[in-house]
Scaffold this active site. Structure first.
Site, PDB file in Angstrom:
ATOM      1  N   HIS A   1      -1.803  -2.510  -9.704  1.00  0.00           N
ATOM      2  CA  HIS A   1      -2.915  -2.001  -8.850  1.00  0.00           C
ATOM      3  C   HIS A   1      -4.124  -2.793  -8.695  1.00  0.00           C
ATOM      4  O   HIS A   1      -4.355  -3.465  -9.606  1.00  0.00           O
ATOM      5  CB  HIS A   1      -3.263  -0.690  -9.363  1.00  0.00           C
ATOM      6  CG  HIS A   1      -3.880   0.374  -8.174  1.00  0.00           C
ATOM      7  ND1 HIS A   1      -5.346   0.048  -8.081  1.00  0.00           N
ATOM      8  CD2 HIS A   1      -3.499   1.126  -7.574  1.00  0.00           C
ATOM      9  CE1 HIS A   1      -5.448   0.977  -7.059  1.00  0.00           C
ATOM     10  NE2 HIS A   1      -4.570   1.722  -6.702  1.00  0.00           N
TER      11      HIS A   1
ATOM     12  N   ASP B   1       2.606   5.493  -6.728  1.00  0.00           N
ATOM     13  CA  ASP B   1       3.914   5.386  -5.842  1.00  0.00           C
ATOM     14  C   ASP B   1       5.182   5.552  -6.942  1.00  0.00           C
ATOM     15  O   ASP B   1       6.258   5.904  -6.259  1.00  0.00           O
ATOM     16  CB  ASP B   1       3.912   4.078  -4.880  1.00  0.00           C
ATOM     17  CG  ASP B   1       2.787   4.056  -4.110  1.00  0.00           C
ATOM     18  OD1 ASP B   1       2.707   5.156  -3.206  1.00  0.00           O
ATOM     19  OD2 ASP B   1       1.913   3.307  -3.901  1.00  0.00           O
TER      20      ASP B   1
ATOM     21  N   HIS C   1       1.006  -1.221  -0.037  1.00  0.00           N
ATOM     22  CA  HIS C   1       0.093  -0.106  -0.118  1.00  0.00           C
ATOM     23  C   HIS C   1       1.018   1.240   0.135  1.00  0.00           C
ATOM     24  O   HIS C   1       1.852   1.266  -0.767  1.00  0.00           O
ATOM     25  CB  HIS C   1      -0.914  -0.092   1.326  1.00  0.00           C
ATOM     26  CG  HIS C   1      -2.180   0.757   1.254  1.00  0.00           C
ATOM     27  ND1 HIS C   1      -2.521   1.708   0.153  1.00  0.00           N
ATOM     28  CD2 HIS C   1      -2.758   1.209   2.205  1.00  0.00           C
ATOM     29  CE1 HIS C   1      -3.602   2.230   0.643  1.00  0.00           C
ATOM     30  NE2 HIS C   1      -3.807   2.094   1.953  1.00  0.00           N
TER      31      HIS C   1
HETATM   32  C1  LIG Z   1      -0.593  -3.563  -5.795  1.00  0.00           C
HETATM   33  C2  LIG Z   1      -0.708  -5.071  -6.060  1.00  0.00           C
HETATM   34  C3  LIG Z   1      -0.689  -5.802  -4.664  1.00  0.00           C
HETATM   35  C4  LIG Z   1      -1.901  -5.356  -6.608  1.00  0.00           C
HETATM   36  O1  LIG Z   1      -2.060  -6.650  -7.055  1.00  0.00           O
HETATM   37  P1  LIG Z   1      -3.397  -7.445  -7.120  1.00  0.00           P
HETATM   38  O2  LIG Z   1      -4.164  -6.994  -7.925  1.00  0.00           O
HETATM   39  O3  LIG Z   1      -3.622  -7.669  -5.601  1.00  0.00           O
HETATM   40  O4  LIG Z   1      -2.985  -8.769  -7.571  1.00  0.00           O
HETATM   41  P2  LIG Z   1      -1.742  -9.938  -7.176  1.00  0.00           P
HETATM   42  O5  LIG Z   1      -0.764  -9.280  -5.970  1.00  0.00           O
HETATM   43  O6  LIG Z   1      -2.509 -11.145  -6.858  1.00  0.00           O
HETATM   44  O7  LIG Z   1      -1.045 -10.212  -8.341  1.00  0.00           O
HETATM   45  C5  LIG Z   1      -1.569 -10.831  -9.441  1.00  0.00           C
HETATM   46  C6  LIG Z   1      -0.416 -11.226 -10.356  1.00  0.00           C
HETATM   47  O8  LIG Z   1       0.391 -10.207 -10.977  1.00  0.00           O
HETATM   48  C7  LIG Z   1       1.693 -10.117 -10.309  1.00  0.00           C
HETATM   49  N1  LIG Z   1       2.035  -8.819 -10.185  1.00  0.00           N
HETATM   50  C8  LIG Z   1       1.241  -7.911  -9.617  1.00  0.00           C
HETATM   51  N2  LIG Z   1       1.894  -6.893  -9.419  1.00  0.00           N
HETATM   52  C9  LIG Z   1       3.263  -7.104  -9.736  1.00  0.00           C
HETATM   53  C10 LIG Z   1       4.485  -6.574  -9.496  1.00  0.00           C
HETATM   54  N3  LIG Z   1       4.451  -4.938  -9.281  1.00  0.00           N
HETATM   55  N4  LIG Z   1       5.414  -7.041  -9.602  1.00  0.00           N
HETATM   56  C11 LIG Z   1       5.707  -8.329 -10.032  1.00  0.00           C
HETATM   57  N5  LIG Z   1       4.274  -9.178 -10.163  1.00  0.00           N
HETATM   58  C12 LIG Z   1       3.164  -8.405 -10.058  1.00  0.00           C
HETATM   59  C13 LIG Z   1       1.577 -11.096  -9.029  1.00  0.00           C
HETATM   60  O9  LIG Z   1       2.807 -11.703  -8.907  1.00  0.00           O
HETATM   61  C14 LIG Z   1       0.659 -12.115  -9.664  1.00  0.00           C
HETATM   62  O10 LIG Z   1       1.122 -12.814 -10.207  1.00  0.00           O
HETATM   63  P3  LIG Z   1       0.783 -14.549 -10.318  1.00  0.00           P
HETATM   64  O11 LIG Z   1      -0.755 -14.533 -10.867  1.00  0.00           O
HETATM   65  O12 LIG Z   1       1.586 -15.159 -11.291  1.00  0.00           O
HETATM   66  O13 LIG Z   1       0.967 -15.009  -8.952  1.00  0.00           O
HETATM   67  C15 LIG Z   1       0.435  -5.662  -6.977  1.00  0.00           C
HETATM   68  O14 LIG Z   1       0.263  -5.124  -8.319  1.00  0.00           O
HETATM   69  C16 LIG Z   1       1.861  -5.258  -6.358  1.00  0.00           C
HETATM   70  O15 LIG Z   1       2.456  -5.775  -5.330  1.00  0.00           O
HETATM   71  N6  LIG Z   1       2.450  -4.086  -6.659  1.00  0.00           N
HETATM   72  C17 LIG Z   1       3.758  -3.718  -6.242  1.00  0.00           C
HETATM   73  C18 LIG Z   1       3.508  -2.861  -4.823  1.00  0.00           C
HETATM   74  C19 LIG Z   1       2.958  -1.698  -4.933  1.00  0.00           C
HETATM   75  O16 LIG Z   1       3.343  -0.732  -5.835  1.00  0.00           O
HETATM   76  N7  LIG Z   1       1.913  -1.373  -4.411  1.00  0.00           N
HETATM   77  C20 LIG Z   1       1.193  -0.057  -4.199  1.00  0.00           C
HETATM   78  C21 LIG Z   1      -0.110  -0.065  -4.993  1.00  0.00           C
HETATM   79  S1  LIG Z   1      -0.736   1.359  -5.088  1.00  0.00           S
END
Ligand SMILES: CC(C)(COP(=O)(O)OP(=O)(O)OC[C@H]1O[C@@H](n2cnc3c(N)ncnc32)[C@H](O)[C@@H]1OP(=O)(O)O)[C@@H](O)C(=O)NCCC(=O)NCCS
Length: 393
Positions: free
Chosen positions: A263, A320, A224
């Site tokens: 996201h 971010d 987050h």
């Molecule tokens: C924000 C976040 C948690 C949202 O993701 P989500 O919709 O919940 O989806 P998931 O975390 O389940 O990810 C889905 C898939 O994409 C991948 N993925 C998503 N974001 C990724 C990233 N930034 N880098 C690498 N892989 C990523 C995951 O590993 C997952 O892969 P899989 O299906 O092979 O296991 C995720 O994109 C993330 O961790 N981003 C980096 C942290 C970040 O910038 N957070 C701030 C958000 S505003």
């Protein structure tokens, strides 16, 4: 009577749990709206305090109402002496988000409105929180360097005063204006994890400070708000890297994340990231630090290509990704970056807390109480037989 629905959805993804009038996101089209106004309009024409007023009150203020609101924020800047006194005894290497989270209940102890659960009292508390969170962050930064906190300058805007308190020198006006825009961009984002935490906590009728404390805790995580400081860590590591695509691919091959990309709601570029990308370029050119923008765009390009090769075209830069280089250029230390998110998002948190407490978007206040499926040890409804410690194998 409301229909009882039994669904299992780990992480509540896509589940609607409330109505809200505060903000709206279209994740497919990359649209963010606060109280009816698109974020682009607000970032270009408004300012953080006006946006805070809008979020808290539901409509844009007339000139006189805005002047009154600004005056109230200005008057609330003074943090009670005992709170600053407490900070001086805390470990100097403490995480600033922990410091901020621990300070908010101290503010509650000194707030005369804390036990009055009316909308008016909650708005007054919101104004104090909006005014005081930046003061606390800047004070902590001084205290941890064995310096005395500085006194606010009444002639400076909200963002400019923060930069003054942090750095001890009057900020460049363009930079202060840019920080103000950053605060506008981060001020609200519907039911993100920290806002949901705030709403969940106050749904028990806990006070606003209890909700905001929970929000700060939720925001601190690296998935987050904590992502901005992780992005900066990545940029600092990559400063001398010559093979960005190779680094990105290696990271993904090891199952690691590219911080600042992807996201939970946006499946296209985050509309806030567009603004921040341009800001990173402009501020970088102005200060001779354009390398941070260039490095970020190189990671973005390599990331988009690498994700596309893995069939993921919806992982794009989020808020971010470009806020990290912007804050770095502004001289904000890496470990304070998430606190900047907090001093902005507090406006959204308080607006949602008020909406939740006073059922402003739905029929009556809720008490959040989801269910969990029990998958642990089970010996039937009579329970497992309790064995005295000496008989246990
Ligand atoms: C924000 C976040 C948690 C949202 O993701 P989500 O919709 O919940 O989806 P998931 O975390 O389940 O990810 C889905 C898939 O994409 C991948 N993925 C998503 N974001 C990724 C990233 N930034 N880098 C690498 N892989 C990523 C995951 O590993 C997952 O892969 P899989 O299906 O092979 O296991 C995720 O994109 C993330 O961790 N981003 C980096 C942290 C970040 O910038 N957070 C701030 C958000 S505003």
């Amino acid at each position: 009577m409301a229909e009882v629905v039994n669904v299992k959805n780990v992480g509540l993804r896509g589940v609607t749990v409330a109505d809200t009038k505060v903000s709206f996101i279209d994740g497919q089209k990359g649209v963010l709206i606060y109280r009816g106004y698109r974020i682009e309009q607000l970032a270009e024409n408004s300012n953080f305090l006006e946006v805070a007023y809008l979020l808290l009150n539901g409509s844009l203020p007339k000139r006189e109402a805005m002047a009154g609101f600004e005056q109230e924020v200005l008057a609330a800047r003074q943090v009670p002496e005992f709170v600053l006194g407490s900070l001086t005894g805390w470990p100097k290497d403490a995480n600033p988000m922990d410091v901020l989270q621990a300070s908010v209940p101290l503010l509650a102890m000194a707030d005369p409105d804390v036990s009055e659960d009316t909308r008016e009292a909650n708005v007054r508390m919101a104004i104090r929180l909006i005014a005081r969170l930046p003061i606390l962050v800047a004070a902590w930064h001084r205290i941890r360097q064995n310096l005395d906190p500085l006194t606010s300058d009444e002639s400076l805007s909200h963002a400019a005063n923060f930069l003054w308190l942090l750095h001890g020198k009057k900020p460049d006006s363009e930079m202060a204006r840019d920080l103000d825009t950053c605060l506008t961009l981060h001020a609200d984002h519907t039911f993100n994890a920290s806002t949901f935490a705030c709403r969940e906590v106050v749904s028990t009728r806990a006070h606003m400070y209890a909700g905001v404390t929970a929000g700060i805790g939720a925001l601190s995580g690296s998935l987050h708000g904590g992502a901005n400081s992780q992005v900066m860590k990545m940029l600092l590591e990559l400063e001398s890297e010559t093979d960005i695509p190779g680094w990105v691919t290696g990271r993904l091959d090891r199952g690691e994340r590219i911080m600042g990309m992807g996201h939970a709601v946006y499946k296209t570029m985050d509309p806030r990231a567009r603004f921040l990308k341009d800001m990173a370029r402009r501020l970088g050119e102005k200060t001779g630090q354009k390398r941070w923008h260039d490095l970020s765009t190189a990671i973005e390009k390599a990331g988009l290509e690498a994700f596309a090769k893995r069939g993921k075209t919806d992982i794009q830069p989020n808020v971010d990704f470009y806020s990290a280089p912007v804050y770095h250029i502004m001289g904000i230390p890496r470990d304070l970056m998430t606190t900047i998110f907090a001093i902005s998002r507090v406006a959204g948190w308080c607006s949602h807390i008020i909406e939740e407490k006073f059922a402003e978007a739905q029929e009556k206040p809720a008490l959040y109480r989801p269910k969990a499926e029990y998958v642990g040890q089970y010996c039937g409804l009579m329970g497992c037989e309790y064995e005295p410690a000496e008989d246990r194998k």
